[in-house]
Design a protein around this motif. Structure first.
Motif, PDB file in Angstrom:
ATOM      1  N   GLU A  79     -17.382 -12.458 -10.690  1.00 16.93           N
ATOM      2  CA  GLU A  79     -17.433 -10.992 -10.758  1.00 16.93           C
ATOM      3  C   GLU A  79     -16.575 -10.427 -11.882  1.00 16.93           C
ATOM      4  OE1 GLU A  79     -19.417  -9.063  -9.082  1.00 16.93           O
ATOM      5  OE2 GLU A  79     -20.277 -10.702  -7.916  1.00 16.93           O
ATOM      6  N   GLY A  80     -16.104 -11.306 -12.767  1.00 15.69           N
ATOM      7  CA  GLY A  80     -15.338 -10.854 -13.925  1.00 15.69           C
ATOM      8  C   GLY A  80     -13.897 -10.496 -13.618  1.00 15.69           C
ATOM      9  N   LEU A  81     -13.342 -11.112 -12.567  1.00 18.86           N
ATOM     10  CA  LEU A  81     -11.988 -10.779 -12.132  1.00 18.86           C
ATOM     11  C   LEU A  81     -11.050 -11.980 -12.260  1.00 18.86           C
ATOM     12  CD1 LEU A  81     -12.861  -8.866  -8.829  1.00 18.86           C
ATOM     13  CD2 LEU A  81     -12.446  -7.881 -11.097  1.00 18.86           C
ATOM     14  N   ASP A  82      -9.847 -11.710 -12.686  1.00 23.37           N
ATOM     15  CA  ASP A  82      -8.772 -12.701 -12.693  1.00 23.37           C
ATOM     16  C   ASP A  82      -7.774 -12.244 -11.630  1.00 23.37           C
ATOM     17  OD1 ASP A  82      -6.852 -14.581 -13.192  1.00 23.37           O
ATOM     18  OD2 ASP A  82      -6.167 -13.692 -15.080  1.00 23.37           O
ATOM     19  N   VAL A  83      -7.848 -12.849 -10.443  1.00 22.36           N
ATOM     20  CA  VAL A  83      -7.079 -12.384  -9.290  1.00 22.36           C
ATOM     21  C   VAL A  83      -5.836 -13.230  -9.069  1.00 22.36           C
ATOM     22  CG1 VAL A  83      -7.099 -12.093  -6.781  1.00 22.36           C
ATOM     23  CG2 VAL A  83      -9.057 -11.340  -8.139  1.00 22.36           C
ATOM     24  N   ASP A  84      -4.716 -12.553  -8.999  1.00 16.47           N
ATOM     25  CA  ASP A  84      -3.431 -13.187  -8.696  1.00 16.47           C
ATOM     26  C   ASP A  84      -3.112 -12.904  -7.232  1.00 16.47           C
ATOM     27  OD1 ASP A  84      -0.954 -14.352  -8.763  1.00 16.47           O
ATOM     28  OD2 ASP A  84       0.005 -12.743  -9.898  1.00 16.47           O
ATOM     29  N   LEU A  85      -3.157 -13.934  -6.384  1.00 16.22           N
ATOM     30  CA  LEU A  85      -2.880 -13.773  -4.956  1.00 16.22           C
ATOM     31  C   LEU A  85      -1.378 -13.873  -4.704  1.00 16.22           C
ATOM     32  CD1 LEU A  85      -5.754 -15.925  -3.388  1.00 16.22           C
ATOM     33  CD2 LEU A  85      -5.614 -13.428  -3.565  1.00 16.22           C
ATOM     34  N   ILE A  86      -0.829 -12.862  -4.043  1.00 19.95           N
ATOM     35  CA  ILE A  86       0.614 -12.783  -3.806  1.00 19.95           C
ATOM     36  C   ILE A  86       0.870 -12.769  -2.308  1.00 19.95           C
ATOM     37  CG2 ILE A  86       2.707 -11.436  -4.208  1.00 19.95           C
ATOM     38  CD1 ILE A  86       1.272 -10.272  -6.688  1.00 19.95           C
ATOM     39  N   GLU A  87       1.665 -13.704  -1.840  1.00 26.41           N
ATOM     40  CA  GLU A  87       1.906 -13.876  -0.404  1.00 26.41           C
ATOM     41  C   GLU A  87       2.997 -12.942   0.127  1.00 26.41           C
ATOM     42  OE1 GLU A  87       4.000 -17.300   2.300  1.00 26.41           O
ATOM     43  OE2 GLU A  87       2.327 -17.953   1.026  1.00 26.41           O
ATOM     44  N   PHE A  88       2.742 -12.393   1.316  1.00 27.39           N
ATOM     45  CA  PHE A  88       3.733 -11.613   2.059  1.00 27.39           C
ATOM     46  C   PHE A  88       3.818 -12.172   3.481  1.00 27.39           C
ATOM     47  CE2 PHE A  88       2.671  -8.908  -1.436  1.00 27.39           C
ATOM     48  CZ  PHE A  88       3.817  -8.158  -1.700  1.00 27.39           C
ATOM     49  N   GLN A  89       4.941 -11.915   4.130  1.00 27.10           N
ATOM     50  CA  GLN A  89       5.145 -12.437   5.482  1.00 27.10           C
ATOM     51  C   GLN A  89       4.827 -11.429   6.566  1.00 27.10           C
ATOM     52  OE1 GLN A  89       5.854 -15.689   6.327  1.00 27.10           O
ATOM     53  NE2 GLN A  89       5.415 -15.949   4.146  1.00 27.10           N
ATOM     54  N   ASN A  90       4.729 -10.155   6.210  1.00 24.11           N
ATOM     55  CA  ASN A  90       4.378  -9.146   7.204  1.00 24.11           C
ATOM     56  C   ASN A  90       3.724  -7.952   6.514  1.00 24.11           C
ATOM     57  OD1 ASN A  90       6.504  -7.085   6.524  1.00 24.11           O
ATOM     58  ND2 ASN A  90       7.862  -8.758   7.137  1.00 24.11           N
ATOM     59  N   SER A  91       3.092  -7.113   7.336  1.00 21.55           N
ATOM     60  CA  SER A  91       2.319  -5.988   6.794  1.00 21.55           C
ATOM     61  C   SER A  91       3.195  -4.888   6.206  1.00 21.55           C
ATOM     62  CB  SER A  91       1.433  -5.403   7.897  1.00 21.55           C
ATOM     63  OG  SER A  91       0.469  -6.345   8.311  1.00 21.55           O
ATOM     64  N   THR A 149       7.557  -8.989  18.884  1.00 20.84           N
ATOM     65  CA  THR A 149       6.365  -8.736  18.071  1.00 20.84           C
ATOM     66  C   THR A 149       6.770  -8.786  16.598  1.00 20.84           C
ATOM     67  OG1 THR A 149       6.637  -6.333  17.861  1.00 20.84           O
ATOM     68  CG2 THR A 149       5.536  -7.134  19.844  1.00 20.84           C
ATOM     69  N   VAL A 150       5.786  -8.677  15.726  1.00 22.95           N
ATOM     70  CA  VAL A 150       6.050  -8.532  14.290  1.00 22.95           C
ATOM     71  C   VAL A 150       5.885  -7.058  13.943  1.00 22.95           C
ATOM     72  CG1 VAL A 150       5.386  -9.199  11.955  1.00 22.95           C
ATOM     73  CG2 VAL A 150       5.219 -10.857  13.838  1.00 22.95           C
ATOM     74  N   ARG A 151       6.831  -6.525  13.227  1.00 27.21           N
ATOM     75  CA  ARG A 151       6.836  -5.093  12.893  1.00 27.21           C
ATOM     76  C   ARG A 151       5.518  -4.640  12.256  1.00 27.21           C
ATOM     77  NH1 ARG A 151       9.231  -2.288   8.113  1.00 27.21           N
ATOM     78  NH2 ARG A 151       9.389  -0.091   8.674  1.00 27.21           N
ATOM     79  N   LEU A 152       4.927  -3.606  12.830  1.00 27.74           N
ATOM     80  CA  LEU A 152       3.697  -2.983  12.362  1.00 27.74           C
ATOM     81  C   LEU A 152       2.488  -3.928  12.395  1.00 27.74           C
ATOM     82  CD1 LEU A 152       4.845  -0.712   9.381  1.00 27.74           C
ATOM     83  CD2 LEU A 152       4.558  -0.138  11.791  1.00 27.74           C
TER      84      LEU A 152
END
Length: 341
Positions: A53-65, A133-136
């Motif tokens: 689709e013509g995209l160069d996507v950089d995936l960035i990890e997070f631990q919570n929302s 729980t995990v916040r949010l």
């Protein structure tokens, strides 16, 4: 000699063309959580749907929302998929964000030590208990809404502790610091591997509830073409995962470092909704649950948070390109049912 020169020129031309294509590829920073429910990001990356689709996507990890949404609002991410609770809370406080699609639904569970599992038969059994729980997290909001409906005051009748991530919740339950913990998949399966027991799934409390929504800042909407191509890649990945289990799990394993069998069980779980539409009706129901349980203030109308045209155009273009594929016709029908008011 002539053929050799021609080959050299052809290779040079191809190199230039590749360079131009690379230069033209739109770069996107996309935030994700390391969970099976976000597999479409991983599949789109590893199977080349983003690139197609013509995209160069950089995936960035997070631990919570919560942390992820802060990054979206701050302009550090172009797109994020972080719960349903987090974007709605941020929106209720004035954040300029838009929901353009979804990445998953359902998939939260309450876990306890096996020796006390029999004592958790209903929501009333949570009275007086300590719950982590995990916040949010989406499952957190679903639980609080269900408690409100059961006439149980989650602020007074039990103790809810918001922790950083699902592994912290699991450890709190195992150590006895809390009586129960609410986690999202596949951490419910990890908890079971570590000796805990699932006593409740969030889908039993609110069937079909949405979880992580695809969110952008309001200012990002000007990049309509880029976002449409992004959503096309997500939809193509969704289609792919339905028929390519091995390759799907191969992709997930690169981003979620868990046992392969656990990942497969988690992604193809009956408690996980993998549809990619914004799910307006489900999100509005979720919103009403949050407001009624005093998890969020409902002073502003929810409708402005949705931007449906991007998803609709992406889906319709794929359906037009593949008129004989029933997958796309099913998704078009579901869009009318779930998103068109």
């Amino acid at each position: 000699m002539i053929s050799r020169r021609f080959a050299q020129r052809l290779l040079a031309a191809l190199g230039v063309a590749a360079g131009i294509a690379a230069a033209q590829a739109e770069t996107l920073k996309v935030g994700y959580l390391p969970v099976t429910g976000h597999a479409k990001f991983f599949v789109a990356k590893e199977q080349g749907f983003f690139k197609k689709e013509g995209l160069d996507v950089d995936l960035i990890e997070f631990q919570n929302s919560a942390d992820g949404l802060n990054a979206v609002v701050a302009g550090k991410l172009d797109v994020g998929a972080f719960g349903t609770t987090a974007p709605l809370v941020f929106y209720s406080k004035g954040a300029n964000i838009k929901i353009i699609g979804g990445i998953m639904g359902g998939d939260a569970a309450l876990v306890v030590k096996p020796e006390v599992a029999a004592s958790f038969r209903s929501l009333a059994d949570l009275k007086g208990k300590k719950i982590a729980t995990v916040r949010l997290a989406s499952g957190d909001a679903v639980l609080r809404g269900a408690l409100k409906d059961a006439h149980i005051n989650w602020k007074k009748d039990l103790h809810i502790f918001e922790l950083k991530n699902p592994p912290a919740v699991i450890e709190a339950v195992k150590s006895g610091q809390v009586d129960a913990g609410l986690v999202w998949g596949p951490h419910d399966l990890r908890a079971e591997q570590q000796g805990l027991k699932v006593v409740l799934h969030s889908t039993a409390l609110q069937p079909g509830h949405p979880c992580c929504r695809l969110v952008v800042s309001g200012g990002k909407l000007k990049d309509t073409d880029t976002l449409e191509h992004f959503l096309r890649a997500i939809l193509e990945a969704e289609h792919y995962t339905a028929t390519h289990r091995k390759e799907t799990i191969d992709a997930i394993q690169k981003y979620v470092k868990l046992d392969r069998a656990l990942l497969e069980k988690g992604y193809y779980s009956p408690y996980l909704d993998q549809r990619s539409d914004p799910n307006v009706k489900g999100t509005e129901k979720f919103w009403l649950t949050m407001v009624s349980s005093e998890f969020a203030e409902g002073k502003c109308p929810l409708q402005p948070i949705f931007e449906l045209s991007l998803y609709q155009k992406a889906l319709e273009s794929l359906a037009k390109e593949n008129p004989k594929d029933p997958f796309w016709q099913t998704r078009l029908k579901e869009f009318k049912q779930r998103d068109v008011l």
